[in-house]
Design an enzyme around this catalytic site. Structure first.
Site, mmCIF file in Angstrom:
data_model
loop_
_atom_site.group_PDB
_atom_site.id
_atom_site.type_symbol
_atom_site.label_atom_id
_atom_site.label_comp_id
_atom_site.label_asym_id
_atom_site.label_seq_id
_atom_site.Cartn_x
_atom_site.Cartn_y
_atom_site.Cartn_z
ATOM 1 N N ASP A 12 0.869 -1.167 0.000
ATOM 2 C CA ASP A 12 0.000 0.000 0.000
ATOM 3 C C ASP A 12 0.910 1.221 0.000
ATOM 4 O O ASP A 12 2.116 1.103 0.263
ATOM 5 C CB ASP A 12 -0.906 0.015 1.236
ATOM 6 C CG ASP A 12 -2.210 0.767 0.994
ATOM 7 O OD1 ASP A 12 -3.260 0.125 0.873
ATOM 8 O OD2 ASP A 12 -2.165 2.010 0.916
ATOM 9 N N VAL A 51 2.333 2.115 -7.133
ATOM 10 C CA VAL A 51 2.307 1.380 -8.396
ATOM 11 C C VAL A 51 2.611 2.267 -9.600
ATOM 12 O O VAL A 51 2.703 1.759 -10.726
ATOM 13 C CB VAL A 51 0.958 0.657 -8.599
ATOM 14 C CG1 VAL A 51 0.742 -0.401 -7.538
ATOM 15 C CG2 VAL A 51 -0.208 1.647 -8.660
ATOM 16 N N ASN A 58 -5.249 -4.493 -6.980
ATOM 17 C CA ASN A 58 -6.382 -3.789 -6.399
ATOM 18 C C ASN A 58 -6.183 -2.277 -6.361
ATOM 19 O O ASN A 58 -7.136 -1.535 -6.127
ATOM 20 C CB ASN A 58 -6.621 -4.312 -4.978
ATOM 21 C CG ASN A 58 -7.763 -3.625 -4.279
ATOM 22 O OD1 ASN A 58 -8.919 -3.732 -4.673
ATOM 23 N ND2 ASN A 58 -7.453 -2.876 -3.222
ATOM 24 N N TYR A 62 -12.135 8.102 -14.070
ATOM 25 C CA TYR A 62 -12.193 6.800 -13.401
ATOM 26 C C TYR A 62 -12.838 5.748 -14.301
ATOM 27 O O TYR A 62 -12.365 4.613 -14.392
ATOM 28 C CB TYR A 62 -12.968 6.947 -12.095
ATOM 29 C CG TYR A 62 -12.956 5.719 -11.204
ATOM 30 C CD1 TYR A 62 -11.776 5.272 -10.626
ATOM 31 C CD2 TYR A 62 -14.127 5.016 -10.939
ATOM 32 C CE1 TYR A 62 -11.759 4.162 -9.795
ATOM 33 C CE2 TYR A 62 -14.124 3.906 -10.113
ATOM 34 C CZ TYR A 62 -12.934 3.484 -9.548
ATOM 35 O OH TYR A 62 -12.928 2.374 -8.736
ATOM 36 N N LYS A 66 -11.080 2.327 -15.623
ATOM 37 C CA LYS A 66 -11.615 0.998 -15.333
ATOM 38 C C LYS A 66 -12.015 0.260 -16.612
ATOM 39 O O LYS A 66 -11.859 -0.970 -16.697
ATOM 40 C CB LYS A 66 -12.801 1.107 -14.381
ATOM 41 C CG LYS A 66 -12.400 1.500 -12.958
ATOM 42 C CD LYS A 66 -11.441 0.504 -12.332
ATOM 43 C CE LYS A 66 -11.235 0.764 -10.847
ATOM 44 N NZ LYS A 66 -10.301 -0.222 -10.233
ATOM 45 N N ALA A 80 -19.401 -1.467 -2.921
ATOM 46 C CA ALA A 80 -18.905 -2.263 -1.790
ATOM 47 C C ALA A 80 -18.682 -1.310 -0.618
ATOM 48 O O ALA A 80 -17.941 -0.330 -0.732
ATOM 49 C CB ALA A 80 -17.614 -2.981 -2.148
#
Length: 272
Positions: free
Chosen positions: A60, A89, A114, A180, A184, A213
């Site tokens: 992270d 990342v 993720n 976004y 995606k 979620a």
């Protein structure tokens, strides 16, 4: 014929009982990015250990939360089964360093990508920096991790598995989410194409596309009114628990999906 009355509220269905582990990842070395906190990454990290992973490597960008996650998991599942590294990342050297940690434990078998960044901005007001930041973390960051893990798996002759985290917003329009959604949708296309590239090496690549979620950070940055509206789009009248998404990611990482590659699985109860 007429459709359902939009003024009728869907009752919120109860959350099902947590599903116990069944050793679906027994003996595997699993790497999870963006695994700190209480979201999907944290849920799939825990799920991997519950499913028998021999070694879990978590990363992270938030050093304190990552340390807390490491400490909690190590105390519960054994220090020898958990390693962690602060990783951004967007930095290729840091991505490679993460895979080096997995190599110390025998090499990556399962790579779960993720890491992602959201945000809300009208496309007419969005700056280049806002656009680029979301794309670099969410799409290009996933690409870097797919490339790095895929090369390690190929070199080791491992029939490895890569699971990416996409989103239903890659299919469906939502105002203020152009960057976004584009990222995606790119993750979905990357998943399909990468799967064909690595198939000759026995490597599989799939993705999940969650809708809503629930976790504490989402609740903190989203109004109650918007959350209620989003829940009403779901057939069950509730958000998914992060572990419900994690269960599908574990399925994709396991031998139960051995003939599945290049697919994007919607983890959503949204109505068409």
């Amino acid at each position: 014929m007429t459709g359902p009355d939009p003024t009728l509220r869907r009752p919120e269905q109860p959350t099902p009982d947590y599903v116990p582990g069944h050793d679906l990842l027994a003996g595997r070395v699993v790497v999870v990015t963006a695994a700190a906190g209480a979201g999907i990454g944290a849920a799939v990290a825990r799920r991997a250990l519950e499913e028998g992973a021999r070694l879990l490597v978590i990363s992270d960008t938030h050093e304190r939360r990552l340390a807390e996650a490491h400490e909690t998991l190590a105390a519960e599942f054994g220090a020898e089964r958990v390693r962690s590294l602060v990783v951004d990342v967007t930095d290729e050297a840091q991505v490679q360093a993460l895979l080096d940690v997995a190599d110390e434990g025998g090499g990556v078998d399962v790579m779960i990508n993720n890491a992602g960044l959201g945000g809300t901005a009208d496309v007419l007001e969005m700056t280049d920096d806002e656009w680029s930041r979301v794309l670099d973390i969410t799409l290009t960051g996933t690409f870097r991790c797919v490339r790095a893990a895929g090369n390690r798996m190929r070199e080791a002759g491992t029939r490895g598995v890569i699971v990416n985290n996409a989103s239903v917003i890659g299919w469906r329009a939502q105002e203020g989410q152009a960057h976004y959604a584009a990222a995606k949708a790119g993750v979905m296309a990357l998943t399909r194409c990468a799967a064909l590239d690595v198939a000759p090496h026995g490597i599989r690549v799939n993705a999940v596309a969650p809708s809503l979620a629930m976790h504490p950070f989402l609740a903190k940055v989203t109004s109650d009114e918007l959350l209620d509206e989003l829940k009403q789009r779901e057939a069950f009248g509730r958000a998914a628990e992060p572990w419900e998404v994690a269960n599908v990611m574990v399925f994709l990482a396991s031998g139960y999906s051995s003939y599945l590659t290049g697919e994007v699985v919607s983890v959503s109860s949204q109505r068409a």
